[in-house]
Design a protein around this motif. Structure first.
Motif, PDB file in Angstrom:
ATOM      1  N   LEU A   1     -11.488  12.931  -3.908  1.00 17.00           N
ATOM      2  CA  LEU A   1     -10.767  12.374  -5.055  1.00 17.00           C
ATOM      3  C   LEU A   1      -9.266  12.315  -4.785  1.00 17.00           C
ATOM      4  N   CYS A   2      -8.747  13.339  -4.129  1.00 20.48           N
ATOM      5  CA  CYS A   2      -7.321  13.319  -3.771  1.00 20.48           C
ATOM      6  C   CYS A   2      -7.050  12.236  -2.728  1.00 20.48           C
ATOM      7  N   GLY A   3      -7.993  12.050  -1.815  1.00 15.47           N
ATOM      8  CA  GLY A   3      -7.863  10.954  -0.860  1.00 15.47           C
ATOM      9  C   GLY A   3      -7.855   9.608  -1.562  1.00 15.47           C
ATOM     10  N   LEU A   4      -8.672   9.483  -2.595  1.00 18.81           N
ATOM     11  CA  LEU A   4      -8.665   8.264  -3.408  1.00 18.81           C
ATOM     12  C   LEU A   4      -7.307   8.081  -4.076  1.00 18.81           C
ATOM     13  N   GLY A   5      -6.734   9.169  -4.607  1.00 21.31           N
ATOM     14  CA  GLY A   5      -5.406   9.096  -5.211  1.00 21.31           C
ATOM     15  C   GLY A   5      -4.362   8.618  -4.221  1.00 21.31           C
ATOM     16  N   ALA A   6      -4.436   9.133  -2.982  1.00 21.77           N
ATOM     17  CA  ALA A   6      -3.509   8.680  -1.945  1.00 21.77           C
ATOM     18  C   ALA A   6      -3.700   7.198  -1.650  1.00 21.77           C
ATOM     19  N   GLN A   7      -4.963   6.754  -1.607  1.00 23.38           N
ATOM     20  CA  GLN A   7      -5.245   5.369  -1.238  1.00 23.38           C
ATOM     21  C   GLN A   7      -4.726   4.375  -2.270  1.00 23.38           C
ATOM     22  N   ILE A   8      -4.874   4.693  -3.541  1.00 24.19           N
ATOM     23  CA  ILE A   8      -4.410   3.734  -4.552  1.00 24.19           C
ATOM     24  C   ILE A   8      -2.904   3.843  -4.790  1.00 24.19           C
ATOM     25  N   THR A   9      -2.260   4.826  -4.133  1.00 24.50           N
ATOM     26  CA  THR A   9      -0.810   4.975  -4.251  1.00 24.50           C
ATOM     27  C   THR A   9      -0.068   4.228  -3.159  1.00 24.50           C
ATOM     28  N   ARG A  10      -0.560   4.322  -1.908  1.00 31.56           N
ATOM     29  CA  ARG A  10       0.105   3.645  -0.801  1.00 31.56           C
ATOM     30  C   ARG A  10      -0.931   3.138   0.206  1.00 31.56           C
ATOM     31  N   PRO A  11      -0.689   1.980   0.808  1.00 29.09           N
ATOM     32  CA  PRO A  11      -1.658   1.412   1.756  1.00 29.09           C
ATOM     33  C   PRO A  11      -2.072   2.339   2.890  1.00 29.09           C
ATOM     34  N   PRO A  12      -1.163   3.158   3.467  1.00 25.32           N
ATOM     35  CA  PRO A  12      -1.596   4.013   4.581  1.00 25.32           C
ATOM     36  C   PRO A  12      -2.592   5.101   4.194  1.00 25.32           C
ATOM     37  N   GLY A  13      -2.992   5.170   2.938  1.00 29.41           N
ATOM     38  CA  GLY A  13      -4.005   6.136   2.542  1.00 29.41           C
ATOM     39  C   GLY A  13      -5.289   5.997   3.352  1.00 29.41           C
ATOM     40  N   ILE A  14      -5.576   4.790   3.815  1.00 30.61           N
ATOM     41  CA  ILE A  14      -6.778   4.573   4.614  1.00 30.61           C
ATOM     42  C   ILE A  14      -6.725   5.365   5.914  1.00 30.61           C
TER      43      ILE A  14
ATOM     44  N   PRO B   1     -12.030   4.582   1.167  1.00 32.45           N
ATOM     45  CA  PRO B   1     -11.977   3.132   1.410  1.00 32.45           C
ATOM     46  C   PRO B   1     -12.440   2.309   0.215  1.00 32.45           C
ATOM     47  N   LEU B   2     -13.291   2.886  -0.638  1.00 31.20           N
ATOM     48  CA  LEU B   2     -13.669   2.164  -1.861  1.00 31.20           C
ATOM     49  C   LEU B   2     -12.456   1.985  -2.770  1.00 31.20           C
ATOM     50  N   GLY B   3     -11.515   2.936  -2.718  1.00 24.08           N
ATOM     51  CA  GLY B   3     -10.267   2.788  -3.467  1.00 24.08           C
ATOM     52  C   GLY B   3      -9.472   1.599  -2.979  1.00 24.08           C
ATOM     53  N   LEU B   4      -9.450   1.399  -1.664  1.00 28.45           N
ATOM     54  CA  LEU B   4      -8.781   0.225  -1.099  1.00 28.45           C
ATOM     55  C   LEU B   4      -9.457  -1.049  -1.565  1.00 28.45           C
ATOM     56  N   LEU B   5     -10.774  -1.035  -1.573  1.00 32.51           N
ATOM     57  CA  LEU B   5     -11.533  -2.186  -2.076  1.00 32.51           C
ATOM     58  C   LEU B   5     -11.204  -2.439  -3.545  1.00 32.51           C
ATOM     59  N   GLY B   6     -11.031  -1.353  -4.312  1.00 30.20           N
ATOM     60  CA  GLY B   6     -10.697  -1.502  -5.725  1.00 30.20           C
ATOM     61  C   GLY B   6      -9.348  -2.151  -5.943  1.00 30.20           C
ATOM     62  N   VAL B   7      -8.351  -1.761  -5.129  1.00 31.11           N
ATOM     63  CA  VAL B   7      -7.021  -2.371  -5.244  1.00 31.11           C
ATOM     64  C   VAL B   7      -7.097  -3.859  -4.916  1.00 31.11           C
ATOM     65  N   PHE B   8      -7.811  -4.201  -3.861  1.00 34.01           N
ATOM     66  CA  PHE B   8      -7.933  -5.610  -3.485  1.00 34.01           C
ATOM     67  C   PHE B   8      -8.698  -6.404  -4.544  1.00 34.01           C
TER      68      PHE B   8
END
Length: 376
Positions: free
Chosen positions: A186-199, A226-233
């Motif tokens: 969940l924290c990784g998800l928070g990082a991902q939706i905050t900045r692109p390098p979260g992946i 990575p699902l967070g990245l998909l969510g942003v896109f």
């Protein structure tokens, strides 16, 4: 009162005092402080890049027709390079503090949270006998971090989520408590939706699991990163009618191949030949990553090396800012040097230099916004 509680209080006080010391000459609009002119007042703090861009996102949520109504010179597509995590928090607090004060308050709050997270990482995994001192050091090194956590920026949130994700991942590795793995994800998800390098956190952990020959299905919760990245896109597909809007956001995608194209004056975001400091950043970074491997802190090491490896593809003069998320772990890697008497003497000598560097940067790194009030 426990030692741990005292330490957390001291960290909070130091975070607040350091921020006040940075803001004070701006608040006083000093005309000449060590030759620096602060006549822009606190406007320089509010208008420092890139805080206002997240305020725009908070007010418009990427809707081009709403962005067009705000007096600023950037295209609507430009904002797709800035992920929504920070903006969501600004929006949530804006009914209480307004957008501009929320921008600074959230940055300050997550600076404190990230320092607390770092403290617990060092303390709970016995990475040093000096968790309080290293936490204080974390707030002032590198000098670029002093600037970033004194203005509106997404880095404090991002770094908090990175540290916390790795903390709970290490907890899971030690105790196999599945809830720790879920919190890490969940924290990784928070990082991902905050900045692109979260992946890159997901990639680093995946490489670690491959190195350890672990069963990936056991670590399935991590897939939400990575699902967070998909969510942003997916959000962009509604706002911009373009799923790939991030890659169409103009000249603020700073990746290029082959590596080290930052050492090319003619690149758009470079423009100069005075770049030796970048060599030292990579030297310290890769050395620290290898030290973490030697110390068998494998998840931390993999994150540092993956993140820094990706940073060799970044074509931007400000590599110091792009590599900030690895520095908490470099402090751990170089702990034996940093706790030495000799280093403490040097730190005292350089403290004024860090302060003046920060202020010089803050004065000049200001967006050309004539009326800051329209962002509130």
């Amino acid at each position: 009162m426990s030692t741990k509680f005292k330490d957390l209080c001291l960290i909070a006080i130091f975070t607040l005092v350091l921020t006040i010391i940075i803001w004070l000459p701006h608040y006083l609009s000093l005309n000449n402080f060590f030759g620096l002119n602060f006549n822009q007042g606190l406007g320089a703090i509010y208008k420092n890049y890139d805080g206002l861009e997240y305020v725009v996102i908070a007010k418009t949520f990427y809707q081009p027709e709403l962005i067009a109504k705000i007096p600023q010179s950037l295209s609507a597509s430009y904002y797709a390079a800035h992920f929504p995590g920070y903006a969501i928090l600004i929006l949530a607090l804006s009914p209480i503090l307004g957008f501009l004060k929320s921008m600074l308050f959230i940055s300050l709050l997550f600076t404190l949270f990230s320092t607390w997270a770092f403290y617990f990482l060092v303390l709970d995994f016995k990475l040093s006998n000096h968790p309080l001192y290293l936490s204080m050091l974390f707030l002032i090194l590198p000098a670029r971090w002093v600037i970033v956590h004194s203005i509106g920026s997404a880095e404090p949130i991002f770094i908090f989520f990175i540290i916390t994700s790795l903390y709970f991942f290490l907890k899971y590795e030690l105790h196999k408590n599945y809830s720790a793995l879920i919190i890490s994800a969940l924290c990784g998800l928070g990082a991902q939706i905050t900045r692109p390098p979260g992946i890159l956190l997901f990639i680093a952990l995946a490489l670690y699991l491959a190195y350890k020959k672990r069963n990936f299905l056991t670590y399935l919760p991590l897939i939400i990163i990575p699902l967070g990245l998909l969510g942003v896109f997916t959000l962009y597909s509604f706002a911009y009618q373009d799923f790939w809007a991030y890659f169409h956001s103009g000249d603020n995608i700073h990746l290029s191949f082959p590596p080290f194209q930052v050492f090319n004056k003619h690149q758009f975001w470079v423009g100069e030949i005075w770049l030796e400091d970048i060599i030292y950043i990579f030297l310290i970074g890769f050395s620290g990553g290898l030290l973490l491997l030697k110390q068998k802190l494998y998840p931390l090491a993999f994150f540092v090396l993956v993140y820094l490896g990706a940073s060799t593809l970044v074509v931007h003069r400000d590599i110091a800012r792009y590599t900030l998320p690895i520095f908490p772990f470099l402090i751990i890697a170089f702990e034996k040097v940093l706790i030495s008497r000799e280093f403490k003497i040097v730190l005292v000598i350089l403290s004024l230099a860090i302060y003046l560097y920060s202020q010089n940067f803050l004065i000049e790194n200001v967006a050309p916004i004539p009326n800051i009030g329209v962002f509130n």
